[in-house]
Design a protein around this motif. Structure first.
Motif, PDB file in Angstrom:
ATOM      1  N   ASP A   1       0.831  -1.207   0.000  1.00 16.25           N
ATOM      2  CA  ASP A   1       0.000   0.000   0.000  1.00 16.25           C
ATOM      3  C   ASP A   1       0.870   1.263   0.000  1.00 16.25           C
ATOM      4  OD1 ASP A   1      -2.303  -1.618   0.187  1.00 16.25           O
ATOM      5  OD2 ASP A   1      -2.054  -1.732   2.360  1.00 16.25           O
ATOM      6  N   VAL A   2       1.827   1.298  -0.902  1.00 15.21           N
ATOM      7  CA  VAL A   2       2.750   2.428  -0.959  1.00 15.21           C
ATOM      8  C   VAL A   2       2.000   3.726  -1.254  1.00 15.21           C
ATOM      9  CG1 VAL A   2       4.780   3.368  -2.127  1.00 15.21           C
ATOM     10  CG2 VAL A   2       4.623   0.911  -1.680  1.00 15.21           C
ATOM     11  N   ALA A   3       1.020   3.672  -2.126  1.00 18.12           N
ATOM     12  CA  ALA A   3       0.257   4.868  -2.474  1.00 18.12           C
ATOM     13  C   ALA A   3      -0.832   5.197  -1.455  1.00 18.12           C
ATOM     14  CB  ALA A   3      -0.376   4.693  -3.857  1.00 18.12           C
ATOM     15  N   GLY A   4      -0.944   4.437  -0.383  1.00 21.05           N
ATOM     16  CA  GLY A   4      -1.992   4.652   0.608  1.00 21.05           C
ATOM     17  C   GLY A   4      -3.195   3.770   0.354  1.00 21.05           C
ATOM     18  N   LEU A   5      -4.071   3.689   1.356  1.00 24.13           N
ATOM     19  CA  LEU A   5      -5.261   2.865   1.225  1.00 24.13           C
ATOM     20  C   LEU A   5      -6.286   3.558   0.334  1.00 24.13           C
ATOM     21  CD1 LEU A   5      -5.702   1.714   4.933  1.00 24.13           C
ATOM     22  CD2 LEU A   5      -4.641   0.454   3.057  1.00 24.13           C
ATOM     23  N   PRO A   6      -7.060   2.781  -0.423  1.00 24.56           N
ATOM     24  CA  PRO A   6      -8.077   3.404  -1.288  1.00 24.56           C
ATOM     25  C   PRO A   6      -9.167   4.069  -0.454  1.00 24.56           C
ATOM     26  CG  PRO A   6      -8.345   1.022  -1.254  1.00 24.56           C
ATOM     27  CD  PRO A   6      -7.064   1.315  -0.528  1.00 24.56           C
ATOM     28  N   ALA A   7      -9.682   5.169  -0.961  1.00 25.10           N
ATOM     29  CA  ALA A   7     -10.765   5.880  -0.281  1.00 25.10           C
ATOM     30  C   ALA A   7     -12.096   5.199  -0.580  1.00 25.10           C
ATOM     31  CB  ALA A   7     -10.804   7.339  -0.734  1.00 25.10           C
ATOM     32  N   PRO A   8     -13.074   5.266   0.334  1.00 27.95           N
ATOM     33  CA  PRO A   8     -14.376   4.639   0.079  1.00 27.95           C
ATOM     34  C   PRO A   8     -15.097   5.335  -1.059  1.00 27.95           C
ATOM     35  CG  PRO A   8     -14.460   5.994   2.052  1.00 27.95           C
ATOM     36  CD  PRO A   8     -13.030   5.932   1.649  1.00 27.95           C
ATOM     37  N   GLY A   9     -15.814   4.535  -1.837  1.00 29.52           N
ATOM     38  CA  GLY A   9     -16.636   5.082  -2.905  1.00 29.52           C
ATOM     39  C   GLY A   9     -15.929   5.278  -4.228  1.00 29.52           C
ATOM     40  N   VAL A  10     -14.629   5.004  -4.313  1.00 24.92           N
ATOM     41  CA  VAL A  10     -13.898   5.208  -5.557  1.00 24.92           C
ATOM     42  C   VAL A  10     -14.395   4.212  -6.610  1.00 24.92           C
ATOM     43  CG1 VAL A  10     -11.620   5.233  -6.626  1.00 24.92           C
ATOM     44  CG2 VAL A  10     -11.908   6.059  -4.295  1.00 24.92           C
ATOM     45  N   TYR A  11     -14.697   4.713  -7.781  1.00 27.54           N
ATOM     46  CA  TYR A  11     -15.214   3.920  -8.896  1.00 27.54           C
ATOM     47  C   TYR A  11     -16.550   3.261  -8.552  1.00 27.54           C
ATOM     48  CZ  TYR A  11     -10.437   4.437 -10.519  1.00 27.54           C
ATOM     49  OH  TYR A  11      -9.235   4.946 -10.877  1.00 27.54           O
ATOM     50  N   ALA A  12     -17.213   3.715  -7.490  1.00 26.72           N
ATOM     51  CA  ALA A  12     -18.537   3.198  -7.137  1.00 26.72           C
ATOM     52  C   ALA A  12     -19.575   4.258  -7.475  1.00 26.72           C
ATOM     53  CB  ALA A  12     -18.595   2.837  -5.650  1.00 26.72           C
ATOM     54  N   ARG A  13     -20.839   3.920  -7.337  1.00 26.05           N
ATOM     55  CA  ARG A  13     -21.927   4.842  -7.660  1.00 26.05           C
ATOM     56  C   ARG A  13     -22.399   5.593  -6.415  1.00 26.05           C
ATOM     57  NH1 ARG A  13     -24.372   3.795 -12.576  1.00 26.05           N
ATOM     58  NH2 ARG A  13     -26.337   4.680 -11.831  1.00 26.05           N
ATOM     59  N   HIS A  14     -21.631   5.514  -5.328  1.00 22.61           N
ATOM     60  CA  HIS A  14     -21.970   6.197  -4.091  1.00 22.61           C
ATOM     61  C   HIS A  14     -20.673   6.565  -3.389  1.00 22.61           C
ATOM     62  CE1 HIS A  14     -24.076   7.246  -0.432  1.00 22.61           C
ATOM     63  NE2 HIS A  14     -25.220   6.972  -0.989  1.00 22.61           N
TER      64      HIS A  14
ATOM     65  N   ALA B   1     -20.334   7.438  -0.062  1.00 25.56           N
ATOM     66  CA  ALA B   1     -20.450   7.374   1.390  1.00 25.56           C
ATOM     67  C   ALA B   1     -19.302   6.548   1.960  1.00 25.56           C
ATOM     68  CB  ALA B   1     -21.796   6.774   1.800  1.00 25.56           C
ATOM     69  N   VAL B   2     -19.038   6.753   3.264  1.00 22.35           N
ATOM     70  CA  VAL B   2     -17.916   6.060   3.897  1.00 22.35           C
ATOM     71  C   VAL B   2     -18.206   4.574   4.084  1.00 22.35           C
ATOM     72  CG1 VAL B   2     -17.061   8.106   5.081  1.00 22.35           C
ATOM     73  CG2 VAL B   2     -18.806   6.698   6.172  1.00 22.35           C
ATOM     74  N   ASP B   3     -19.476   4.170   4.024  1.00 23.41           N
ATOM     75  CA  ASP B   3     -19.796   2.756   4.187  1.00 23.41           C
ATOM     76  C   ASP B   3     -19.823   2.015   2.859  1.00 23.41           C
ATOM     77  OD1 ASP B   3     -22.022   3.988   3.175  1.00 23.41           O
ATOM     78  OD2 ASP B   3     -23.454   2.831   4.364  1.00 23.41           O
ATOM     79  N   THR B   4     -19.506   2.699   1.757  1.00 24.85           N
ATOM     80  CA  THR B   4     -19.494   2.060   0.440  1.00 24.85           C
ATOM     81  C   THR B   4     -18.062   1.712   0.076  1.00 24.85           C
ATOM     82  OG1 THR B   4     -21.405   3.355  -0.252  1.00 24.85           O
ATOM     83  CG2 THR B   4     -20.122   2.300  -1.984  1.00 24.85           C
ATOM     84  N   PRO B   5     -17.719   0.438  -0.074  1.00 17.45           N
ATOM     85  CA  PRO B   5     -16.331   0.071  -0.377  1.00 17.45           C
ATOM     86  C   PRO B   5     -15.941   0.504  -1.783  1.00 17.45           C
ATOM     87  CG  PRO B   5     -17.744  -1.856  -0.467  1.00 17.45           C
ATOM     88  CD  PRO B   5     -18.596  -0.735   0.040  1.00 17.45           C
ATOM     89  N   ALA B   6     -14.653   0.793  -1.932  1.00 13.63           N
ATOM     90  CA  ALA B   6     -14.132   1.125  -3.253  1.00 13.63           C
ATOM     91  C   ALA B   6     -14.140  -0.122  -4.136  1.00 13.63           C
ATOM     92  CB  ALA B   6     -12.720   1.687  -3.131  1.00 13.63           C
ATOM     93  N   LEU B   7     -14.264   0.086  -5.430  1.00 17.28           N
ATOM     94  CA  LEU B   7     -14.272  -1.014  -6.389  1.00 17.28           C
ATOM     95  C   LEU B   7     -12.928  -1.080  -7.101  1.00 17.28           C
ATOM     96  CD1 LEU B   7     -17.835  -0.663  -7.954  1.00 17.28           C
ATOM     97  CD2 LEU B   7     -17.106  -2.050  -6.013  1.00 17.28           C
TER      98      LEU B   7
END
Length: 262
Positions: A197-210, A212-218
């Motif tokens: 995870d050199v670039a850091g952890l993915p943010a929630p909702g990335v490449y998703a249709r929502h 929100a913090v409870d939506t996992p990144a795709l």
């Protein structure tokens, strides 16, 4: 005597209050337990108003439900409660001590209520006294005279118990840090050293249709990334699923294929 409307209101609200109190004991999530307690306090305020104690009813709703319980909810939602916390005893033997205290309190209530004698004449006299007090000198003045006059010692002892309970809650919730706190620079150096995870952890909702913090990144292949959601939400089982997103994607792919075939 109790009026018909008062009796109907009691038999409707009392079971709801009992179910909310049971939810406080058996709710799996702390926020749901706090909401159950808030509902019980609101119903208690309604009962006070039904007994012509208007000031007590309004104070019950505004102070306890509106201020104290909302503060509890905000603290729970901000701090977060993990399900593993309930199996860790901060003080050894506290569960057995609590069990014995509950048995003692239950026995005291059982024998006290069993010895109670309901005298309709005395009850009606008490209601008439409340009505007369509400008329002159007034409900608020009458309550103030009782609290700061006849029952001032009980009031001060109760306030001391509440302060002690607040201090005890802070002591029980306090956790000593066993290892020094890792700074952000040390975390970055560790990720580069381990090549993870050199670039850091993915943010929630990335490449998703929502977003929100409870939506996992795709991920690029469409699978959800477990690293993009907080561990607190995972422990509470409050992570949004991607089934609906996949259904939308399949529908869009089907429409594209049908359009290409035409």
């Amino acid at each position: 005597m109790t009026s018909s409307a008062e009796a109907v209101g009691f038999w409707i609200l009392a079971p709801i209050a009992v179910m909310a109190a049971m939810g406080l004991l058996f709710a799996r999530k702390a926020v749901h337990a706090a909401l159950g307690m808030a509902l019980v306090m609101v119903i208690l305020g309604i009962f006070y108003i039904m007994q012509n104690a208007d000031f007590l009813g309004i104070v019950q709703v505004f102070v306890y439900t509106g201020a104290v319980m909302m503060l509890f909810l905000f603290v729970l939602m901000l701090v977060g409660v993990d399900s593993s916390d309930s199996v860790i005893e901060t003080i050894k033997g506290q569960r057995w001590a609590s069990f014995l205290l509950v048995i003692g309190l239950g026995g005291l209530l059982f024998f006290t209520i069993g010895d109670a004698v309901v005298d309709e004449t005395a009850v009606q006299a008490g209601i008439d006294k409340v009505v007369a007090t509400n008329t002159d000198p007034g409900n608020i003045t009458g309550v103030a005279e009782l609290i700061f006059g006849q029952y001032v010692w009980v009031f001060e002892v109760t306030s001391a118990l509440l302060i002690t309970a607040a201090l005890g809650a802070m002591v029980l919730a306090h956790r000593e840090r066993l290892t020094p706190r890792i700074t952000q620079a040390e975390w970055a150096a560790k990720r580069i050293r381990d090549n993870r995870d050199v670039a850091g952890l993915p943010a929630p909702g990335v490449y998703a249709r929502h977003n929100a913090v409870d939506t996992p990144a795709l991920l690029p292949d469409g699978t959800p990334s477990s690293k993009s959601v907080s561990r607190v939400l995972v422990a509470r089982d409050q992570v949004a699923t991607t089934d609906g997103l996949r259904d939308v994607e399949r529908h869009m792919e089907r429409e594209i294929e049908e359009g290409g075939a035409k």
